[in-house]
Design a protein around this motif. Structure first.
Motif, PDB file in Angstrom:
ATOM      1  N   ASP A  55     -28.782   2.067  37.468  1.00 27.24           N
ATOM      2  CA  ASP A  55     -29.908   1.969  36.536  1.00 27.24           C
ATOM      3  C   ASP A  55     -29.527   2.478  35.158  1.00 27.24           C
ATOM      4  OD1 ASP A  55     -31.568   0.803  38.394  1.00 27.24           O
ATOM      5  OD2 ASP A  55     -32.637   2.668  38.906  1.00 27.24           O
ATOM      6  N   THR A  56     -28.802   3.592  35.111  1.00 24.31           N
ATOM      7  CA  THR A  56     -28.367   4.142  33.831  1.00 24.31           C
ATOM      8  C   THR A  56     -27.442   3.159  33.117  1.00 24.31           C
ATOM      9  OG1 THR A  56     -28.531   6.383  34.718  1.00 24.31           O
ATOM     10  CG2 THR A  56     -27.206   6.091  32.740  1.00 24.31           C
ATOM     11  N   ARG A  57     -26.527   2.569  33.870  1.00 24.69           N
ATOM     12  CA  ARG A  57     -25.606   1.594  33.264  1.00 24.69           C
ATOM     13  C   ARG A  57     -26.357   0.372  32.759  1.00 24.69           C
ATOM     14  NH1 ARG A  57     -20.474   1.703  37.422  1.00 24.69           N
ATOM     15  NH2 ARG A  57     -19.715   3.759  36.813  1.00 24.69           N
ATOM     16  N   PHE A  58     -27.302  -0.122  33.550  1.00 27.04           N
ATOM     17  CA  PHE A  58     -28.080  -1.270  33.106  1.00 27.04           C
ATOM     18  C   PHE A  58     -28.908  -0.946  31.866  1.00 27.04           C
ATOM     19  CE2 PHE A  58     -27.783  -3.403  37.421  1.00 27.04           C
ATOM     20  CZ  PHE A  58     -27.039  -4.466  36.958  1.00 27.04           C
ATOM     21  N   ASP A  59     -29.469   0.243  31.807  1.00 25.12           N
ATOM     22  CA  ASP A  59     -30.213   0.652  30.618  1.00 25.12           C
ATOM     23  C   ASP A  59     -29.304   0.674  29.402  1.00 25.12           C
ATOM     24  OD1 ASP A  59     -32.521   0.870  32.112  1.00 25.12           O
ATOM     25  OD2 ASP A  59     -32.398   3.062  32.334  1.00 25.12           O
ATOM     26  N   SER A  60     -28.085   1.192  29.580  1.00 28.04           N
ATOM     27  CA  SER A  60     -27.110   1.227  28.484  1.00 28.04           C
ATOM     28  C   SER A  60     -26.742  -0.187  28.042  1.00 28.04           C
ATOM     29  CB  SER A  60     -25.861   1.985  28.931  1.00 28.04           C
ATOM     30  OG  SER A  60     -24.843   1.890  27.970  1.00 28.04           O
ATOM     31  N   ILE A  61     -26.484  -1.055  29.016  1.00 30.51           N
ATOM     32  CA  ILE A  61     -26.137  -2.443  28.700  1.00 30.51           C
ATOM     33  C   ILE A  61     -27.311  -3.133  28.017  1.00 30.51           C
ATOM     34  CG2 ILE A  61     -25.659  -4.704  29.742  1.00 30.51           C
ATOM     35  CD1 ILE A  61     -23.936  -3.186  31.816  1.00 30.51           C
ATOM     36  N   ASP A  62     -28.521  -2.888  28.491  1.00 34.00           N
ATOM     37  CA  ASP A  62     -29.708  -3.484  27.883  1.00 34.00           C
ATOM     38  C   ASP A  62     -29.861  -3.046  26.436  1.00 34.00           C
ATOM     39  OD1 ASP A  62     -32.090  -5.075  28.005  1.00 34.00           O
ATOM     40  OD2 ASP A  62     -33.248  -3.198  28.093  1.00 34.00           O
ATOM     41  N   ALA A  63     -29.618  -1.759  26.161  1.00 31.15           N
ATOM     42  CA  ALA A  63     -29.705  -1.265  24.781  1.00 31.15           C
ATOM     43  C   ALA A  63     -28.658  -1.954  23.906  1.00 31.15           C
ATOM     44  CB  ALA A  63     -29.514   0.246  24.754  1.00 31.15           C
ATOM     45  N   LYS A  64     -27.439  -2.111  24.432  1.00 32.85           N
ATOM     46  CA  LYS A  64     -26.381  -2.771  23.659  1.00 32.85           C
ATOM     47  C   LYS A  64     -26.721  -4.243  23.421  1.00 32.85           C
ATOM     48  CE  LYS A  64     -22.685   0.309  25.138  1.00 32.85           C
ATOM     49  NZ  LYS A  64     -21.500   0.474  25.977  1.00 32.85           N
ATOM     50  N   LEU A  65     -27.256  -4.905  24.450  1.00 34.45           N
ATOM     51  CA  LEU A  65     -27.622  -6.311  24.287  1.00 34.45           C
ATOM     52  C   LEU A  65     -28.776  -6.470  23.303  1.00 34.45           C
ATOM     53  CD1 LEU A  65     -27.300  -7.741  27.908  1.00 34.45           C
ATOM     54  CD2 LEU A  65     -25.804  -8.147  25.956  1.00 34.45           C
ATOM     55  N   THR A  66     -29.682  -5.518  23.284  1.00 33.91           N
ATOM     56  CA  THR A  66     -30.770  -5.561  22.306  1.00 33.91           C
ATOM     57  C   THR A  66     -30.201  -5.469  20.894  1.00 33.91           C
ATOM     58  OG1 THR A  66     -32.319  -4.573  23.874  1.00 33.91           O
ATOM     59  CG2 THR A  66     -32.893  -4.428  21.540  1.00 33.91           C
ATOM     60  N   VAL A  72     -27.626 -10.949  16.086  1.00 35.00           N
ATOM     61  CA  VAL A  72     -27.575 -12.409  16.129  1.00 35.00           C
ATOM     62  C   VAL A  72     -28.781 -12.996  15.404  1.00 35.00           C
ATOM     63  CG1 VAL A  72     -27.752 -14.404  17.695  1.00 35.00           C
ATOM     64  CG2 VAL A  72     -26.140 -12.574  18.187  1.00 35.00           C
ATOM     65  N   THR A  73     -29.942 -12.396  15.591  1.00 37.60           N
ATOM     66  CA  THR A  73     -31.145 -12.860  14.894  1.00 37.60           C
ATOM     67  C   THR A  73     -30.960 -12.719  13.391  1.00 37.60           C
ATOM     68  OG1 THR A  73     -32.527 -12.223  16.776  1.00 37.60           O
ATOM     69  CG2 THR A  73     -33.638 -12.529  14.658  1.00 37.60           C
ATOM     70  N   SER A  74     -30.398 -11.590  12.961  1.00 30.75           N
ATOM     71  CA  SER A  74     -30.130 -11.378  11.542  1.00 30.75           C
ATOM     72  C   SER A  74     -29.145 -12.425  11.015  1.00 30.75           C
ATOM     73  CB  SER A  74     -29.573  -9.970  11.324  1.00 30.75           C
ATOM     74  OG  SER A  74     -29.173  -9.788   9.989  1.00 30.75           O
ATOM     75  N   LEU A  75     -28.091 -12.690  11.778  1.00 36.24           N
ATOM     76  CA  LEU A  75     -27.114 -13.703  11.371  1.00 36.24           C
ATOM     77  C   LEU A  75     -27.756 -15.088  11.321  1.00 36.24           C
ATOM     78  CD1 LEU A  75     -23.875 -12.696  13.296  1.00 36.24           C
ATOM     79  CD2 LEU A  75     -24.235 -12.655  10.836  1.00 36.24           C
ATOM     80  N   ASP A  76     -28.627 -15.370  12.264  1.00 31.85           N
ATOM     81  CA  ASP A  76     -29.306 -16.664  12.280  1.00 31.85           C
ATOM     82  C   ASP A  76     -30.134 -16.845  11.022  1.00 31.85           C
ATOM     83  OD1 ASP A  76     -30.041 -19.130  13.525  1.00 31.85           O
ATOM     84  OD2 ASP A  76     -31.968 -18.242  14.078  1.00 31.85           O
ATOM     85  N   THR A  77     -30.828 -15.786  10.608  1.00 36.63           N
ATOM     86  CA  THR A  77     -31.619 -15.839   9.379  1.00 36.63           C
ATOM     87  C   THR A  77     -30.704 -16.070   8.175  1.00 36.63           C
ATOM     88  OG1 THR A  77     -33.231 -14.312  10.346  1.00 36.63           O
ATOM     89  CG2 THR A  77     -33.264 -14.563   7.961  1.00 36.63           C
ATOM     90  N   LYS A  78     -29.584 -15.359   8.139  1.00 38.57           N
ATOM     91  CA  LYS A  78     -28.648 -15.518   7.023  1.00 38.57           C
ATOM     92  C   LYS A  78     -28.047 -16.920   6.998  1.00 38.57           C
ATOM     93  CE  LYS A  78     -27.471 -10.628   6.713  1.00 38.57           C
ATOM     94  NZ  LYS A  78     -26.450  -9.609   6.936  1.00 38.57           N
ATOM     95  N   VAL A  79     -27.717 -17.457   8.171  1.00 41.77           N
ATOM     96  CA  VAL A  79     -27.162 -18.814   8.240  1.00 41.77           C
ATOM     97  C   VAL A  79     -28.206 -19.822   7.760  1.00 41.77           C
ATOM     98  CG1 VAL A  79     -26.402 -20.616   9.857  1.00 41.77           C
ATOM     99  CG2 VAL A  79     -25.440 -18.333  10.008  1.00 41.77           C
ATOM    100  N   ASP A  80     -29.462 -19.607   8.119  1.00 48.26           N
ATOM    101  CA  ASP A  80     -30.526 -20.500   7.642  1.00 48.26           C
ATOM    102  C   ASP A  80     -30.616 -20.462   6.123  1.00 48.26           C
ATOM    103  OD1 ASP A  80     -31.131 -21.264  10.221  1.00 48.26           O
ATOM    104  OD2 ASP A  80     -32.887 -19.955  10.409  1.00 48.26           O
ATOM    105  N   LYS A  81     -30.537 -19.250   5.540  1.00 47.25           N
ATOM    106  CA  LYS A  81     -30.581 -19.126   4.082  1.00 47.25           C
ATOM    107  C   LYS A  81     -29.391 -19.825   3.446  1.00 47.25           C
ATOM    108  CE  LYS A  81     -33.183 -14.798   3.869  1.00 47.25           C
ATOM    109  NZ  LYS A  81     -33.135 -13.363   3.534  1.00 47.25           N
TER     110      LYS A  81
END
Length: 147
Positions: A55-66, A72-81
């Motif tokens: 559970d601790t490892r999954f929480d850590s991985i989830d935080a990193k994926l977030t 990626v969302t920020s890059l997507d916005t920049k690519v759109d601009k």
């Protein structure tokens, strides 16, 4: 001698002895079951510890994926601009190219008209030059002396 041929007291003694053996066997089985129960408790505790670790490892991985998702969302916005800027730049360059082509065609037409006009004027100047030269040649020719 079979047990049913024995006197009752002997049969009771044999039964008591077998019962004691059975009881001792059951006590041993009970001890084995207690040991098994303790082993299972230990296993259960180990599995709970393992679950907490996972559970601790999954929480850590989830935080990193977030974090990665946010980037990626920020890059997507920049690519759109950037795409919008490229589209605007493409449109401006197309207008500039069309303007340059129009200017070139206009200048070519003006140069052709100027060349035609210059050709006509040069023709006239050549005619004038020939005419003036003929007159100058007539004036400069020494005339024979009149006598």
């Amino acid at each position: 001698m079979p047990e049913y041929d024995m006197p009752s007291e002997e049969q009771i003694k044999v039964l008591v002895k077998e019962f004691r053996n059975f009881k001792a066997s059951m006590e041993g089985f009970k001890g084995s079951m207690e040991t098994f129960k303790d082993s299972m408790e230990t296993f259960k505790d180990s599995m709970e510890t393992f679950k907490e670790s996972v559970d601790t490892r999954f929480d850590s991985i989830d935080a990193k994926l977030t974090t990665v998702d946010d980037k990626v969302t920020s890059l997507d916005t920049k690519v759109d601009k950037i795409q919008i800027l490229l589209d605007d730049t493409r449109a401006i360059s197309k207008l500039g190219l069309e303007g340059s082509e129009g200017l070139r065609e206009s200048m070519d037409a003006k140069f052709a008209a100027a060349a035609k006009t210059n050709g006509e004027q040069i023709g006239l100047l050549n005619s004038v030059l020939v005419h003036v030269r003929n007159r100058v040649d007539r004036i400069e020719r020494p005339k024979g002396r009149r006598r």
